[in-house]
Design a protein around this motif. Structure first.
Motif, PDB file in Angstrom:
ATOM      1  N   GLN A   1       0.835  -1.180   0.000  1.00  0.00           N
ATOM      2  CA  GLN A   1       0.000   0.000   0.000  1.00  0.00           C
ATOM      3  C   GLN A   1       0.880   1.243   0.000  1.00  0.00           C
ATOM      4  O   GLN A   1       1.907   1.289   0.656  1.00  0.00           O
ATOM      5  N   VAL A   2       0.445   2.252  -0.739  1.00  0.00           N
ATOM      6  CA  VAL A   2       1.237   3.466  -0.857  1.00  0.00           C
ATOM      7  C   VAL A   2       0.968   4.387   0.325  1.00  0.00           C
ATOM      8  O   VAL A   2      -0.151   4.488   0.823  1.00  0.00           O
ATOM      9  N   GLN A   3       2.029   5.030   0.807  1.00  0.00           N
ATOM     10  CA  GLN A   3       1.912   6.051   1.848  1.00  0.00           C
ATOM     11  C   GLN A   3       2.105   7.424   1.216  1.00  0.00           C
ATOM     12  O   GLN A   3       2.969   7.596   0.346  1.00  0.00           O
ATOM     13  N   LEU A   4       1.303   8.395   1.665  1.00  0.00           N
ATOM     14  CA  LEU A   4       1.292   9.727   1.057  1.00  0.00           C
ATOM     15  C   LEU A   4       1.497  10.796   2.120  1.00  0.00           C
ATOM     16  O   LEU A   4       0.888  10.729   3.196  1.00  0.00           O
ATOM     17  N   VAL A   5       2.333  11.780   1.802  1.00  0.00           N
ATOM     18  CA  VAL A   5       2.587  12.894   2.712  1.00  0.00           C
ATOM     19  C   VAL A   5       2.476  14.196   1.933  1.00  0.00           C
ATOM     20  O   VAL A   5       3.268  14.446   1.007  1.00  0.00           O
ATOM     21  N   GLU A   6       1.516  15.048   2.334  1.00  0.00           N
ATOM     22  CA  GLU A   6       1.310  16.331   1.668  1.00  0.00           C
ATOM     23  C   GLU A   6       2.156  17.421   2.322  1.00  0.00           C
ATOM     24  O   GLU A   6       2.483  17.350   3.510  1.00  0.00           O
ATOM     25  N   SER A   7       2.460  18.437   1.546  1.00  0.00           N
ATOM     26  CA  SER A   7       3.142  19.621   2.060  1.00  0.00           C
ATOM     27  C   SER A   7       2.797  20.801   1.155  1.00  0.00           C
ATOM     28  O   SER A   7       2.258  20.612   0.056  1.00  0.00           O
ATOM     29  N   GLY A   8       3.106  21.997   1.639  1.00  0.00           N
ATOM     30  CA  GLY A   8       2.941  23.176   0.810  1.00  0.00           C
ATOM     31  C   GLY A   8       1.752  24.050   1.145  1.00  0.00           C
ATOM     32  O   GLY A   8       1.573  25.114   0.541  1.00  0.00           O
ATOM     33  N   GLY A   9       0.929  23.627   2.099  1.00  0.00           N
ATOM     34  CA  GLY A   9      -0.197  24.453   2.478  1.00  0.00           C
ATOM     35  C   GLY A   9       0.259  25.684   3.238  1.00  0.00           C
ATOM     36  O   GLY A   9       1.430  25.841   3.577  1.00  0.00           O
ATOM     37  N   GLY A  10      -0.693  26.590   3.507  1.00  0.00           N
ATOM     38  CA  GLY A  10      -0.362  27.789   4.254  1.00  0.00           C
ATOM     39  C   GLY A  10      -1.426  28.844   4.112  1.00  0.00           C
ATOM     40  O   GLY A  10      -2.534  28.577   3.636  1.00  0.00           O
ATOM     41  N   LEU A  11      -1.059  30.050   4.531  1.00  0.00           N
ATOM     42  CA  LEU A  11      -1.955  31.198   4.467  1.00  0.00           C
ATOM     43  C   LEU A  11      -1.519  32.095   3.313  1.00  0.00           C
ATOM     44  O   LEU A  11      -0.329  32.423   3.189  1.00  0.00           O
ATOM     45  N   VAL A  12      -2.470  32.466   2.475  1.00  0.00           N
ATOM     46  CA  VAL A  12      -2.157  33.310   1.324  1.00  0.00           C
ATOM     47  C   VAL A  12      -3.314  34.285   1.110  1.00  0.00           C
ATOM     48  O   VAL A  12      -4.456  33.975   1.456  1.00  0.00           O
ATOM     49  N   GLN A  13      -3.006  35.441   0.559  1.00  0.00           N
ATOM     50  CA  GLN A  13      -4.055  36.411   0.253  1.00  0.00           C
ATOM     51  C   GLN A  13      -4.783  36.022  -1.023  1.00  0.00           C
ATOM     52  O   GLN A  13      -4.217  35.339  -1.897  1.00  0.00           O
ATOM     53  N   LEU A  85      -6.030  32.296  -6.206  1.00  0.00           N
ATOM     54  CA  LEU A  85      -6.781  31.691  -5.108  1.00  0.00           C
ATOM     55  C   LEU A  85      -7.869  32.615  -4.591  1.00  0.00           C
ATOM     56  O   LEU A  85      -7.721  33.852  -4.586  1.00  0.00           O
ATOM     57  N   LYS A  86      -8.955  31.991  -4.156  1.00  0.00           N
ATOM     58  CA  LYS A  86     -10.117  32.704  -3.641  1.00  0.00           C
ATOM     59  C   LYS A  86     -10.401  32.247  -2.215  1.00  0.00           C
ATOM     60  O   LYS A  86     -10.044  31.120  -1.850  1.00  0.00           O
ATOM     61  N   PRO A  87     -11.050  33.081  -1.414  1.00  0.00           N
ATOM     62  CA  PRO A  87     -11.384  32.648  -0.044  1.00  0.00           C
ATOM     63  C   PRO A  87     -12.161  31.330  -0.015  1.00  0.00           C
ATOM     64  O   PRO A  87     -11.979  30.531   0.916  1.00  0.00           O
ATOM     65  N   GLU A  88     -12.985  31.078  -1.004  1.00  0.00           N
ATOM     66  CA  GLU A  88     -13.748  29.825  -1.034  1.00  0.00           C
ATOM     67  C   GLU A  88     -12.886  28.598  -1.325  1.00  0.00           C
ATOM     68  O   GLU A  88     -13.387  27.475  -1.262  1.00  0.00           O
ATOM     69  N   ASP A  89     -11.610  28.791  -1.637  1.00  0.00           N
ATOM     70  CA  ASP A  89     -10.695  27.663  -1.784  1.00  0.00           C
ATOM     71  C   ASP A  89     -10.155  27.199  -0.436  1.00  0.00           C
ATOM     72  O   ASP A  89      -9.446  26.187  -0.366  1.00  0.00           O
ATOM     73  N   THR A  90     -10.452  27.924   0.622  1.00  0.00           N
ATOM     74  CA  THR A  90      -9.982  27.559   1.953  1.00  0.00           C
ATOM     75  C   THR A  90     -10.521  26.195   2.352  1.00  0.00           C
ATOM     76  O   THR A  90     -11.727  25.953   2.315  1.00  0.00           O
ATOM     77  N   ALA A  91      -9.620  25.292   2.723  1.00  0.00           N
ATOM     78  CA  ALA A  91      -9.995  23.922   3.075  1.00  0.00           C
ATOM     79  C   ALA A  91      -8.749  23.156   3.491  1.00  0.00           C
ATOM     80  O   ALA A  91      -7.626  23.641   3.320  1.00  0.00           O
ATOM     81  N   VAL A  92      -8.975  21.965   4.011  1.00  0.00           N
ATOM     82  CA  VAL A  92      -7.883  21.011   4.151  1.00  0.00           C
ATOM     83  C   VAL A  92      -7.810  20.223   2.840  1.00  0.00           C
ATOM     84  O   VAL A  92      -8.831  19.697   2.386  1.00  0.00           O
ATOM     85  N   THR A 115      -3.285  18.896   4.306  1.00  0.00           N
ATOM     86  CA  THR A 115      -2.556  20.135   4.549  1.00  0.00           C
ATOM     87  C   THR A 115      -3.550  21.293   4.436  1.00  0.00           C
ATOM     88  O   THR A 115      -4.383  21.324   3.529  1.00  0.00           O
ATOM     89  N   GLN A 116      -3.446  22.224   5.371  1.00  0.00           N
ATOM     90  CA  GLN A 116      -4.414  23.325   5.439  1.00  0.00           C
ATOM     91  C   GLN A 116      -4.040  24.427   4.449  1.00  0.00           C
ATOM     92  O   GLN A 116      -2.883  24.857   4.396  1.00  0.00           O
ATOM     93  N   VAL A 117      -5.026  24.863   3.695  1.00  0.00           N
ATOM     94  CA  VAL A 117      -4.889  26.029   2.817  1.00  0.00           C
ATOM     95  C   VAL A 117      -5.912  27.063   3.268  1.00  0.00           C
ATOM     96  O   VAL A 117      -7.111  26.771   3.342  1.00  0.00           O
ATOM     97  N   THR A 118      -5.421  28.251   3.590  1.00  0.00           N
ATOM     98  CA  THR A 118      -6.295  29.332   4.026  1.00  0.00           C
ATOM     99  C   THR A 118      -6.067  30.538   3.123  1.00  0.00           C
ATOM    100  O   THR A 118      -4.929  30.998   2.991  1.00  0.00           O
ATOM    101  N   VAL A 119      -7.139  31.025   2.527  1.00  0.00           N
ATOM    102  CA  VAL A 119      -7.057  32.173   1.631  1.00  0.00           C
ATOM    103  C   VAL A 119      -7.814  33.326   2.275  1.00  0.00           C
ATOM    104  O   VAL A 119      -9.019  33.232   2.514  1.00  0.00           O
ATOM    105  N   SER A 120      -7.094  34.391   2.554  1.00  0.00           N
ATOM    106  CA  SER A 120      -7.712  35.551   3.200  1.00  0.00           C
ATOM    107  C   SER A 120      -8.190  36.555   2.152  1.00  0.00           C
ATOM    108  O   SER A 120      -7.586  36.696   1.087  1.00  0.00           O
ATOM    109  N   SER A 121      -9.272  37.240   2.494  1.00  0.00           N
ATOM    110  CA  SER A 121      -9.839  38.210   1.546  1.00  0.00           C
ATOM    111  C   SER A 121      -9.232  39.588   1.734  1.00  0.00           C
ATOM    112  O   SER A 121      -8.506  39.849   2.665  1.00  0.00           O
TER     113      SER A 121
END
Length: 121
Positions: A1-13, A85-92, A115-121
């Motif tokens: 079985q494959v194991q997966l590790v995400e990276s690169g999320g963060g806070l962006v305008q 990116l738009k605020p509505e893209d905010t999600a894990v 990985t958490q992605v947060t888009v601020s307006s």
């Protein structure tokens, strides 16, 4: 079985860009269908983009023209480039892999931790 590790999320305008990466180990990466899913608070999980072993891709309507999924089989890594990116893209955001594209798009297979992605307006 494959194991997966995400990276690169963060806070962006709003209007900014992020690139998510998902590194895989185990299994035969080049033969897998791969996908990115996301889940926002209080909402159902949705499939954002998917890529077959052949390289063909699919996207949900709301991200077409803004997001690009790609894979590097030599690095066992799948990417999601997110632009405008738009605020509505905010999600894990989660990556997933399965030997069957049909199972992948139904939400089966192996999953990363997200990985958490947060888009601020």
């Amino acid at each position: 079985q494959v194991q997966l590790v995400e990276s690169g999320g963060g806070l962006v305008q709003a209007g900014g860009s992020l690139r998510l990466s998902c590194a895989a180990s185990g299994g035969t990466f080049s033969s897998y269908a791969l996908g990115w899913f996301r889940q926002a608070p209080g909402k159902e999980r949705e499939r954002v983009a998917a890529i077959r072993w052949s390289g063909s891709t699919s996207y949900i309507e709301s991200v077409k023209g803004r997001f690009t999924i790609s894979r590097d089989n030599a690095k066992n890594t799948v990417y999601l480039q997110m632009n405008s990116l738009k605020p509505e893209d905010t999600a894990v955001y989660y990556c997933a892999a399965d030997s069957s594209y049909d199972r992948l798009v139904r939400g089966f297979g192996s999953w990363g931790q997200g990985t958490q992605v947060t888009v601020s307006s």
